[in-house]
Scaffold this motif. Structure first.
Motif, PDB file in Angstrom:
ATOM      1  N   LYS A 108      -4.864   3.001  -0.199  1.00 27.38           N
ATOM      2  CA  LYS A 108      -3.888   2.187  -0.917  1.00 27.38           C
ATOM      3  C   LYS A 108      -2.978   3.087  -1.741  1.00 27.38           C
ATOM      4  O   LYS A 108      -3.236   4.266  -1.904  1.00 27.38           O
ATOM      5  CB  LYS A 108      -4.597   1.189  -1.841  1.00 27.38           C
ATOM      6  CG  LYS A 108      -5.804   0.478  -1.251  1.00 27.38           C
ATOM      7  CD  LYS A 108      -5.515  -0.168   0.076  1.00 27.38           C
ATOM      8  CE  LYS A 108      -6.699  -0.985   0.572  1.00 27.38           C
ATOM      9  NZ  LYS A 108      -7.896  -0.203   0.858  1.00 27.38           N
ATOM     10  N   GLY A 109      -1.921   2.531  -2.267  1.00 26.57           N
ATOM     11  CA  GLY A 109      -1.022   3.329  -3.081  1.00 26.57           C
ATOM     12  C   GLY A 109       0.039   2.474  -3.732  1.00 26.57           C
ATOM     13  O   GLY A 109       0.105   1.260  -3.524  1.00 26.57           O
ATOM     14  N   THR A 110       0.852   3.090  -4.551  1.00 28.36           N
ATOM     15  CA  THR A 110       2.010   2.415  -5.131  1.00 28.36           C
ATOM     16  C   THR A 110       3.223   2.747  -4.277  1.00 28.36           C
ATOM     17  O   THR A 110       3.235   3.741  -3.561  1.00 28.36           O
ATOM     18  CB  THR A 110       2.267   2.889  -6.568  1.00 28.36           C
ATOM     19  OG1 THR A 110       2.584   4.281  -6.541  1.00 28.36           O
ATOM     20  CG2 THR A 110       1.050   2.668  -7.443  1.00 28.36           C
ATOM     21  N   TYR A 111       4.249   1.930  -4.375  1.00 29.81           N
ATOM     22  CA  TYR A 111       5.439   2.218  -3.591  1.00 29.81           C
ATOM     23  C   TYR A 111       6.682   1.729  -4.308  1.00 29.81           C
ATOM     24  O   TYR A 111       6.709   0.621  -4.842  1.00 29.81           O
ATOM     25  CB  TYR A 111       5.388   1.557  -2.212  1.00 29.81           C
ATOM     26  CG  TYR A 111       6.627   1.856  -1.402  1.00 29.81           C
ATOM     27  CD1 TYR A 111       7.692   0.963  -1.358  1.00 29.81           C
ATOM     28  CD2 TYR A 111       6.756   3.074  -0.748  1.00 29.81           C
ATOM     29  CE1 TYR A 111       8.849   1.265  -0.658  1.00 29.81           C
ATOM     30  CE2 TYR A 111       7.898   3.383  -0.054  1.00 29.81           C
ATOM     31  CZ  TYR A 111       8.950   2.481   0.003  1.00 29.81           C
ATOM     32  OH  TYR A 111      10.089   2.801   0.681  1.00 29.81           O
ATOM     33  N   LYS A 112       7.693   2.576  -4.339  1.00 28.05           N
ATOM     34  CA  LYS A 112       9.041   2.152  -4.700  1.00 28.05           C
ATOM     35  C   LYS A 112       9.995   2.931  -3.814  1.00 28.05           C
ATOM     36  O   LYS A 112       9.740   4.095  -3.483  1.00 28.05           O
ATOM     37  CB  LYS A 112       9.326   2.401  -6.178  1.00 28.05           C
ATOM     38  CG  LYS A 112       9.405   3.861  -6.596  1.00 28.05           C
ATOM     39  CD  LYS A 112       9.785   3.992  -8.055  1.00 28.05           C
ATOM     40  CE  LYS A 112       9.936   5.466  -8.452  1.00 28.05           C
ATOM     41  NZ  LYS A 112      10.317   5.605  -9.873  1.00 28.05           N
ATOM     42  N   PRO A 113      11.058   2.299  -3.376  1.00 27.85           N
ATOM     43  CA  PRO A 113      11.982   2.980  -2.464  1.00 27.85           C
ATOM     44  C   PRO A 113      12.573   4.243  -3.086  1.00 27.85           C
ATOM     45  O   PRO A 113      12.783   4.320  -4.295  1.00 27.85           O
ATOM     46  CB  PRO A 113      13.078   1.933  -2.217  1.00 27.85           C
ATOM     47  CG  PRO A 113      12.440   0.622  -2.545  1.00 27.85           C
ATOM     48  CD  PRO A 113      11.462   0.900  -3.635  1.00 27.85           C
ATOM     49  N   VAL A 114      12.821   5.222  -2.240  1.00 28.23           N
ATOM     50  CA  VAL A 114      13.465   6.458  -2.696  1.00 28.23           C
ATOM     51  C   VAL A 114      14.925   6.144  -3.034  1.00 28.23           C
ATOM     52  O   VAL A 114      15.635   5.546  -2.223  1.00 28.23           O
ATOM     53  CB  VAL A 114      13.383   7.542  -1.607  1.00 28.23           C
ATOM     54  CG1 VAL A 114      14.242   8.745  -1.978  1.00 28.23           C
ATOM     55  CG2 VAL A 114      11.940   7.967  -1.395  1.00 28.23           C
ATOM     56  N   PRO A 115      15.408   6.542  -4.207  1.00 27.53           N
ATOM     57  CA  PRO A 115      16.802   6.253  -4.578  1.00 27.53           C
ATOM     58  C   PRO A 115      17.781   6.904  -3.607  1.00 27.53           C
ATOM     59  O   PRO A 115      17.553   8.035  -3.157  1.00 27.53           O
ATOM     60  CB  PRO A 115      16.934   6.867  -5.981  1.00 27.53           C
ATOM     61  CG  PRO A 115      15.540   6.989  -6.488  1.00 27.53           C
ATOM     62  CD  PRO A 115      14.679   7.229  -5.288  1.00 27.53           C
ATOM     63  N   PRO A 116      18.859   6.220  -3.277  1.00 28.56           N
ATOM     64  CA  PRO A 116      19.857   6.811  -2.372  1.00 28.56           C
ATOM     65  C   PRO A 116      20.458   8.091  -2.936  1.00 28.56           C
ATOM     66  O   PRO A 116      20.866   8.975  -2.178  1.00 28.56           O
ATOM     67  CB  PRO A 116      20.899   5.703  -2.223  1.00 28.56           C
ATOM     68  CG  PRO A 116      20.685   4.790  -3.373  1.00 28.56           C
ATOM     69  CD  PRO A 116      19.231   4.851  -3.694  1.00 28.56           C
ATOM     70  N   SER A 195       0.697   9.793   2.968  1.00 28.44           N
ATOM     71  CA  SER A 195       1.692   9.465   1.942  1.00 28.44           C
ATOM     72  C   SER A 195       1.492   8.019   1.493  1.00 28.44           C
ATOM     73  O   SER A 195       2.312   7.139   1.784  1.00 28.44           O
ATOM     74  CB  SER A 195       3.105   9.654   2.491  1.00 28.44           C
ATOM     75  OG  SER A 195       3.351  10.990   2.819  1.00 28.44           O
ATOM     76  N   PRO A 196       0.396   7.733   0.780  1.00 30.82           N
ATOM     77  CA  PRO A 196       0.119   6.341   0.388  1.00 30.82           C
ATOM     78  C   PRO A 196       1.170   5.766  -0.538  1.00 30.82           C
ATOM     79  O   PRO A 196       1.303   4.541  -0.640  1.00 30.82           O
ATOM     80  CB  PRO A 196      -1.249   6.433  -0.303  1.00 30.82           C
ATOM     81  CG  PRO A 196      -1.354   7.846  -0.759  1.00 30.82           C
ATOM     82  CD  PRO A 196      -0.634   8.656   0.273  1.00 30.82           C
TER      83      PRO A 196
END
Length: 575
Positions: A108-116, A195-196
């Motif tokens: 499991k892991g946390t996720y937030k999109p990579v900023p453009p 790369s969780p």
């Protein structure tokens, strides 16, 4: 006065807390990573325009807390520092990141999109040496020979060509608090390169130069992407070699990161014994060199050994100075068979106690020998087998071979044979090094759970005997391969990943062997490293105080927790 002071601190921190609240709301509807990546590429990641409603909701939530504090009835620690304890927004998919007592094989892991903006900066640094292609990202997010998986894959894969590239990449990721996962030969089997949390995968395989060879000093300076096999091809004309031999395809950087060893460790030691110094990029982009080229030094903290085995959690290795050895004048490879695996283990121990300077002592059970026969068209006797390598002068190796033969005859051994021909010796070690592939060929639809316990040498026979009884009683196909000279042995447990009961049985066998090894003052991993797969055993093996010390080092060098997060340190350990 105490209440008013706490209120003041709450007011002071409310701005950053409100942002986290809004951020979690924005990303709570994240469904798939590929959709998020599309939003990145379209530059459509926007802060929700209804911030005012979020602020009102925040004030509503905070009101009872403030009332309680003002009444003096509540002591509040509002939020732990994310770098010191569990991340606060773990994805709700059934658990934490391979924490204490976890039996989950999906990390499991946390996720937030990579900023453009970061995508643009990486493009400026790497030019064409980066990719957003889904297939490439998926390949880098799933280790080749590991059953471990993660809920996410990297958002971006970059291929730096220089230390300066790596420094700029890591500094940019740190500025945006985006995870960084170093990637080498992809031969590790404990989920090190998963790369969780998404983020940026730094593939180091383009950095594979030999920067300097010092023949008279018997050392070499290399970039991390060079493989140990390629390095030895380069060194052979100079009569030198690098003595560590993990799985084919392993790179020097990954070997340092996992503190690997191999079959020659019984004579030459592990990676920690064969690295003179190294250079690494820390989380803030700073480049640190850990020592001089002197063969020994008492100057300062031993940062070289700190980085070796850190699994990318403290920095990205960009250069390594390695200790080399002379290619032996002569060598002999001997093989012998035994009625039981305990007899074979007893001979390995007796040979080491005799004082013979062996360079390899490898043990194979009858199932592993059968796999080798089928994969290589051989007809070796399918019984427990020992393989020895003895090196030195021609006279010395033959003398030592006779001593080994005598020890074998005293422990129910038979069929003692040996080879001196160069090609015959290469062929024998080739089939040993490819043992995992031979196992996988036995059951092509299965995945392999590979164990890596290691115990003091005097306990090896007992541990292998106990483990072998469990393995033989199991419905799963299992093989045993051991570096018997230093107490390290592996089992390859083959299971169908589509069958939950088979996965649980494989995990049960793994747990049995690990806990048996720990009860004998051994370790859960002799050479494969921790990654995510061995996290759940560390507290029992090392103790909470040890793990807290590791956490303090991690927090000091990587306060934003961007360096290969979720690996090596169990997430339930807090400061």
């Amino acid at each position: 006065m105490a209440s008013s002071g706490l209120l003041s601190r709450l007011r002071h921190s409310s701005k950053s807390i409100r942002f986290r609240f809004i951020q979690n709301s924005i990303y709570s509807n994240h469904t798939t990573q590929s959709q998020s990546q599309s939003r990145i590429l379209d530059n459509t990641i926007l802060i929700n325009s209804n911030n005012k409603n979020h602020h009102q909701s925040w004030r509503t939530c905070l009101l009872p807390v403030l009332l309680a504090v003002s009444g003096g009835s509540l002591a509040l620690q509002f939020q732990k520092n994310p770098s010191l304890c569990d991340a606060p927004n773990l994805q709700e998919r059934g658990g934490r990141i391979e924490g204490k007592d976890s039996t989950e094989h999906v990390v499991k892991g946390t996720y937030k999109p990579v900023p453009p903006e970061l995508i643009g900066e990486l493009k400026a640094i790497c030019q064409d040496n980066m990719t957003l292609d889904h297939d490439e990202r998926y390949f880098h997010g799933k280790p080749q020979y590991s059953f471990h998986k993660a809920v996410n894959i990297p958002d971006v894969v970059v291929f730096p060509r220089s230390e300066d590239d790596v420094s700029k990449i890591v500094r940019a990721c740190n500025n945006y608090t985006v995870p960084v996962v170093p990637y080498g030969g992809a031969t590790s089997i404990e989920g090190h390169t998963l790369s969780p949390n998404g983020g940026v995968c730094i593939d180091m395989t383009l950095m594979k130069k030999v920067k300097a060879l010092h023949v008279k000093d018997m050392d070499v300076v290399v970039e991390p992407g060079i493989g140990w096999m390629e390095l030895n091809e380069y060194l052979a004309p100079y009569g030198l070699f690098f003595p560590l031999d993990p799985g084919p395809g392993a790179t020097i950087g990954g070997m340092c990161a996992t503190r690997c060893s191999g079959s020659l460790a019984v004579r030459y030691g592990t990676m920690r014994d064969n690295v003179i110094n190294l250079k690494a990029v820390l989380a803030d982009g700073e480049v640190v060199k850990t020592g001089s080229r002197a063969r020994k030094s008492a100057a300062g903290y031993d940062l070289t050994r700190l980085m070796i085995g850190s699994e990318g959690t403290l920095g990205v290795i960009t250069e390594v100075t390695l200790r080399l050895q002379k290619i032996p004048e002569h060598s002999i490879v001997a093989m012998c068979n035994f009625p039981t695996i305990k007899d074979a283990a007893d001979v390995a121990i007796a040979a080491m106690l005799s004082g013979i300077q062996v360079s390899r002592v490898e043990l194979l059970d009858e199932v592993q020998v059968k796999a080798i026969n089928l994969a290589n068209g051989k007809d070796l006797p399918e019984v427990p087998t020992l393989m020895f390598e003895l090196i030195g002068t021609e006279a010395y190796t033959r003398e030592q071979t006779l001593i080994v033969q005598k020890i074998v005859s005293e422990h129910n051994g038979s069929d003692f044979v040996f080879a001196e021909d160069t090609e015959a010796k290469k062929e024998l070690w080739k089939i040993r090094k490819e043992a995992l592939y031979a196992c996988l060929a036995l059951a092509p639809h299965c995945e392999a759970m590979t164990t890596d316990v290691c115990v003091p040498l005097s306990h090896l026979a007992e541990l292998i005997s106990k483990s072998k009884q469990e393995l033989d009683a199991s419905p799963l196909l299992c093989t045993v391969i051991a570096h018997a000279g230093d107490g390290n042995f592996h089992t390859v447990v083959l299971f169908n990943p589509e069958e939950e009961e088979e996965r649980k049985e494989a995990e049960r066998l793994n747990n049995f062997m690990v806990h048996a090894a720990l009860s004998m003052e051994g370790t859960c991993t002799g050479e494969h490293g921790v990654g995510t797969g061995k996290l759940k055993y560390l507290e029992k093996e090392l103790g909470t105080e040890h793990l807290r010390t590791m956490k303090k080092i991690k927090a000091a060098l990587d306060p934003n927790d961007i360096m290969n997060p979720g690996k090596l340190i169990p997430p339930h350990i807090c400061l």
